[in-house]
Design a protein around this motif. Structure first.
Motif, PDB file in Angstrom:
ATOM      1  N   LEU A  73       0.807  -1.222   0.000  1.00 30.18           N
ATOM      2  CA  LEU A  73       0.000   0.000   0.000  1.00 30.18           C
ATOM      3  C   LEU A  73       0.840   1.272   0.000  1.00 30.18           C
ATOM      4  N   HIS A  74       2.166   1.131  -0.132  1.00 36.80           N
ATOM      5  CA  HIS A  74       3.063   2.272   0.050  1.00 36.80           C
ATOM      6  C   HIS A  74       2.727   3.439  -0.873  1.00 36.80           C
ATOM      7  N   ASP A  75       2.569   3.167  -2.155  1.00 37.47           N
ATOM      8  CA  ASP A  75       2.290   4.248  -3.110  1.00 37.47           C
ATOM      9  C   ASP A  75       0.942   4.899  -2.821  1.00 37.47           C
ATOM     10  N   LEU A  76      -0.046   4.090  -2.442  1.00 38.24           N
ATOM     11  CA  LEU A  76      -1.361   4.646  -2.106  1.00 38.24           C
ATOM     12  C   LEU A  76      -1.274   5.527  -0.870  1.00 38.24           C
ATOM     13  N   LEU A  77      -0.557   5.082   0.154  1.00 38.06           N
ATOM     14  CA  LEU A  77      -0.413   5.876   1.369  1.00 38.06           C
ATOM     15  C   LEU A  77       0.301   7.192   1.085  1.00 38.06           C
ATOM     16  N   ARG A  78       1.290   7.166   0.206  1.00 35.62           N
ATOM     17  CA  ARG A  78       2.023   8.384  -0.142  1.00 35.62           C
ATOM     18  C   ARG A  78       1.199   9.329  -1.005  1.00 35.62           C
ATOM     19  N   ALA A  79       0.226   8.784  -1.733  1.00 36.87           N
ATOM     20  CA  ALA A  79      -0.572   9.615  -2.632  1.00 36.87           C
ATOM     21  C   ALA A  79      -1.507  10.554  -1.872  1.00 36.87           C
ATOM     22  N   VAL A  80      -1.846  10.192  -0.655  1.00 39.11           N
ATOM     23  CA  VAL A  80      -2.718  11.021   0.183  1.00 39.11           C
ATOM     24  C   VAL A  80      -1.836  11.896   1.071  1.00 39.11           C
ATOM     25  N   PRO A  81      -2.104  13.205   1.147  1.00 39.83           N
ATOM     26  CA  PRO A  81      -1.260  14.075   1.986  1.00 39.83           C
ATOM     27  C   PRO A  81      -1.179  13.568   3.420  1.00 39.83           C
ATOM     28  N   LEU A  82      -0.015  13.720   3.996  1.00 38.05           N
ATOM     29  CA  LEU A  82       0.217  13.231   5.354  1.00 38.05           C
ATOM     30  C   LEU A  82      -0.710  13.901   6.356  1.00 38.05           C
ATOM     31  N   LEU A  83      -1.015  15.158   6.152  1.00 36.39           N
ATOM     32  CA  LEU A  83      -1.909  15.848   7.071  1.00 36.39           C
ATOM     33  C   LEU A  83      -3.308  15.245   7.045  1.00 36.39           C
ATOM     34  N   ALA A  84      -3.726  14.751   5.877  1.00 37.58           N
ATOM     35  CA  ALA A  84      -5.035  14.094   5.795  1.00 37.58           C
ATOM     36  C   ALA A  84      -5.042  12.810   6.613  1.00 37.58           C
ATOM     37  N   TRP A  85      -3.954  12.044   6.542  1.00 37.32           N
ATOM     38  CA  TRP A  85      -3.862  10.830   7.356  1.00 37.32           C
ATOM     39  C   TRP A  85      -3.849  11.183   8.842  1.00 37.32           C
ATOM     40  N   ALA A  86      -3.195  12.294   9.202  1.00 38.25           N
ATOM     41  CA  ALA A  86      -3.127  12.701  10.607  1.00 38.25           C
ATOM     42  C   ALA A  86      -4.505  13.040  11.165  1.00 38.25           C
ATOM     43  N   VAL A  87      -5.418  13.461  10.299  1.00 42.58           N
ATOM     44  CA  VAL A  87      -6.794  13.730  10.725  1.00 42.58           C
ATOM     45  C   VAL A  87      -7.620  12.443  10.718  1.00 42.58           C
ATOM     46  N   LEU A  88      -7.447  11.626   9.680  1.00 39.24           N
ATOM     47  CA  LEU A  88      -8.257  10.416   9.538  1.00 39.24           C
ATOM     48  C   LEU A  88      -7.871   9.346  10.553  1.00 39.24           C
ATOM     49  N   PHE A  89      -6.594   9.275  10.893  1.00 35.37           N
ATOM     50  CA  PHE A  89      -6.103   8.223  11.785  1.00 35.37           C
ATOM     51  C   PHE A  89      -6.833   8.189  13.130  1.00 35.37           C
ATOM     52  N   PRO A  90      -6.925   9.300  13.888  1.00 36.43           N
ATOM     53  CA  PRO A  90      -7.629   9.213  15.167  1.00 36.43           C
ATOM     54  C   PRO A  90      -9.117   8.939  15.013  1.00 36.43           C
ATOM     55  N   CYS A  91      -9.717   9.407  13.910  1.00 36.53           N
ATOM     56  CA  CYS A  91     -11.151   9.163  13.708  1.00 36.53           C
ATOM     57  C   CYS A  91     -11.421   7.670  13.523  1.00 36.53           C
ATOM     58  N   LEU A  92     -10.681   7.025  12.610  1.00 36.38           N
ATOM     59  CA  LEU A  92     -10.872   5.596  12.386  1.00 36.38           C
ATOM     60  C   LEU A  92     -10.418   4.780  13.593  1.00 36.38           C
ATOM     61  N   GLY A  93      -9.346   5.240  14.243  1.00 39.43           N
ATOM     62  CA  GLY A  93      -8.881   4.544  15.437  1.00 39.43           C
ATOM     63  C   GLY A  93      -9.935   4.537  16.529  1.00 39.43           C
ATOM     64  N   TRP A  94     -10.620   5.661  16.712  1.00 40.10           N
ATOM     65  CA  TRP A  94     -11.651   5.737  17.739  1.00 40.10           C
ATOM     66  C   TRP A  94     -12.793   4.780  17.425  1.00 40.10           C
ATOM     67  N   VAL A  95     -13.198   4.715  16.164  1.00 36.65           N
ATOM     68  CA  VAL A  95     -14.273   3.794  15.781  1.00 36.65           C
ATOM     69  C   VAL A  95     -13.852   2.343  16.035  1.00 36.65           C
ATOM     70  N   ALA A  96     -12.619   1.997  15.657  1.00 36.91           N
ATOM     71  CA  ALA A  96     -12.140   0.625  15.877  1.00 36.91           C
ATOM     72  C   ALA A  96     -12.117   0.288  17.369  1.00 36.91           C
ATOM     73  N   PHE A  97     -11.674   1.217  18.201  1.00 38.94           N
ATOM     74  CA  PHE A  97     -11.620   0.963  19.639  1.00 38.94           C
ATOM     75  C   PHE A  97     -13.025   0.934  20.252  1.00 38.94           C
ATOM     76  N   LEU A  98     -13.938   1.718  19.702  1.00 41.81           N
ATOM     77  CA  LEU A  98     -15.326   1.645  20.158  1.00 41.81           C
ATOM     78  C   LEU A  98     -15.883   0.248  19.932  1.00 41.81           C
ATOM     79  N   ARG A  99     -15.612  -0.320  18.753  1.00 44.30           N
ATOM     80  CA  ARG A  99     -16.083  -1.674  18.463  1.00 44.30           C
ATOM     81  C   ARG A  99     -15.402  -2.699  19.372  1.00 44.30           C
ATOM     82  N   LEU A 100     -14.128  -2.476  19.692  1.00 42.30           N
ATOM     83  CA  LEU A 100     -13.452  -3.357  20.647  1.00 42.30           C
ATOM     84  C   LEU A 100     -14.126  -3.300  22.011  1.00 42.30           C
TER      85      LEU A 100
END
Length: 478
Positions: A73-100
């Protein structure tokens, strides 16, 4: 102790469900604190030193860590700006932990609290410096949750989860039993619960074995060697003799204890008053223990699973790898007060206190990272007359004396690689390391700009081909 359950809170007829409302209020407040804390992440000038956006070729990480899914997934991860991942990461992480949390048997308010507290815990705060690197692991957690909710047979869930998770951040694999922990109380008696717990343990181990084998086979195909080749900084200690096993057992035991102490201190639970209170509460719950012992045993396995997996090599164990340990500790705190109205309210209050302490630790961690890794990011920006991205390349020469400000950062090739790329430079040449032909025969001209650092200076000049030359030079004469 209690299994956490999700039975509705019964309020007195005609009276509002005050306890439930307070629990939801605590969950909302801690979620707001969690969001406010994570809002600082996208503002960091530099992220983790080997984040995917700083390396066009990630083959070296594939060989070192075996993360074949991240590699794919390296090229795909690099294609999205890092700042976008920095915003999306805690949002998806929270949902995953909620399900846990829900899978662990927590009611919705406590599951939301569990997700927020876990998201600001020291392992997740540190791992947050690598948002793009971590997102595949969060994606696998969400995929596993989908399989569980679709009632895919439990063995297939562990096998699929192991096959995928060992291609990314392996520490997250040890969270998988939490998706099933709440169902152990529905196993139809203590003996059935023990059988179910042992079945989960067996398939959980089988999933790890499948993950390791698949990772090793893919490394054989993609990198030409069977199994990962850990980097030197991991300081692995392979077992070649019985005394090596004893050494590794002692190392893992101490690493586990250090992790528990570190996380307890970060949560504010290491104070004597807290320890006495928790001890008294645990003593009061001993009568309930036999009924939930299978779930407790599986939770203990979750806490220790990563350490058991580390035994053969005994590598350096960092805080960010302790996600399963902190999840087990937080869940134990949520379970401890029980399932009565008062118990759940007390558990929610306890989680809220821990969440506030963790949030303060996360903020301090990112502030230190900004101060250290951001220092030379700001200095080089101040030195160059144009924006760094305007140059076709940047070449760096020389080392700072040890007395220089944060010299260990400047003199570290990996750290400076991340810092220079974070400036927007697409072609970075570290001419302090041998092997780059573009650095050979370069003559440093008279400096066009100078920045005094105290005891040394950084100088800049622009080469004929437009390359920005930066080097360590003598301080300007006074």
């Amino acid at each position: 102790m209690s299994d956490g359950g999700d039975a509705p809170v019964r309020a007195t007829a005609g009276k509002p469900e005050l306890a439930l409302r307070i629990r939801w209020l605590l969950a909302a407040l801690v979620l707001a604190l969690c969001a406010w804390t994570w809002a600082a992440l996208p503002t960091l000038p530099v992220f983790g030193n080997d984040e995917v956006h700083y390396y066009a070729d990630f083959g070296f990480k594939l060989s070192e860590d075996g993360r074949w899914l991240n590699y794919a997934l390296h090229d795909l991860l690099r294609a999205v700006p890092l700042l976008a991942w920095a915003v999306l990461f805690p949002c998806l992480g929270w949902v995953a932990f909620l399900r846990l949390g829900r899978g662990s048997g927590l009611a919705w308010p406590e599951a939301a609290l569990f997700a927020s507290v876990l998201l600001v815990s020291p392992p997740m705060a540190e791992q947050g410096l690598w948002p793009a690197t971590t997102l595949p692991a969060i994606g696998v957690l969400l995929f596993v949750d989908l399989l569980v909710r679709r009632r895919v047979p439990m063995p297939l869930v562990y096998l699929a989860g192991g096959a995928l998770m060992f291609g990314t951040l392996q520490g997250f694999y040890f969270l998988l039993p939490l998706f099933y922990l709440g169902s152990l109380r529905e196993a139809g008696g203590e003996r059935a619960a023990w059988r179910a717990a042992l079945a989960h343990l067996g398939w959980w181990i089988a999933g790890a074995v499948v993950g390791v084998l698949l990772m090793s086979l893919l490394l054989w195909w993609l990198a030409g060697h069977f199994g990962p080749q850990p980097a030197a900084w991991r300081q692995v200690q392979p077992i070649h003799a019985p005394e090596d096993l004893v050494r590794n057992l002692d190392y893992i035991r101490m690493a586990c204890w250090r992790g528990v102490v570190e996380l307890s201190r970060a949560a504010g639970l290491a104070a004597p008053a807290w320890l006495v209170g928790l001890g008294l509460l645990a003593t009061a719950r001993l009568a309930r223990l036999p009924k939930v012992l299978p779930a407790v045993a599986l939770l203990l396995a979750v806490a220790l699973g990563f350490f058991a997996m580390s035994l053969p090599m005994a590598p350096v164990i960092q805080t960010r790898t302790l996600i399963a340990l902190v999840a087990a500790m937080v869940l134990a705190l949520a379970w401890l007060p029980g399932r009565t109205d008062r118990g759940r309210l007390a558990g929610s209050a306890l989680l809220a206190v821990v969440g506030c302490a963790f949030a303060a630790e996360a903020g301090a961690l990112w502030a230190r990272h900004r101060d250290v890794q951001g220092y030379y990011h700001a200095q080089i920006q101040a030195l160059l007359p144009q924006p760094p991205a305007a140059y076709p390349a940047l070449a760096l020469f020389g080392l700072l004396p040890e007395s220089g400000p944060k010299a260990w950062i400047f003199n570290s090739p990996p750290y400076m690689h991340a810092i220079v790329h974070a400036l927007g430079v697409s072609d970075y040449r570290d001419c302090r390391q041998p092997g780059d032909p573009r650095c050979e025969g370069v003559t440093l001209p008279a400096p066009q700009a100078r920045l005094d650092l105290g005891g040394a200076s950084l100088c800049h000049a622009e080469a004929e081909d437009g390359v920005a030359l930066v080097w360590v030079c003598e301080p300007a004469s006074r």
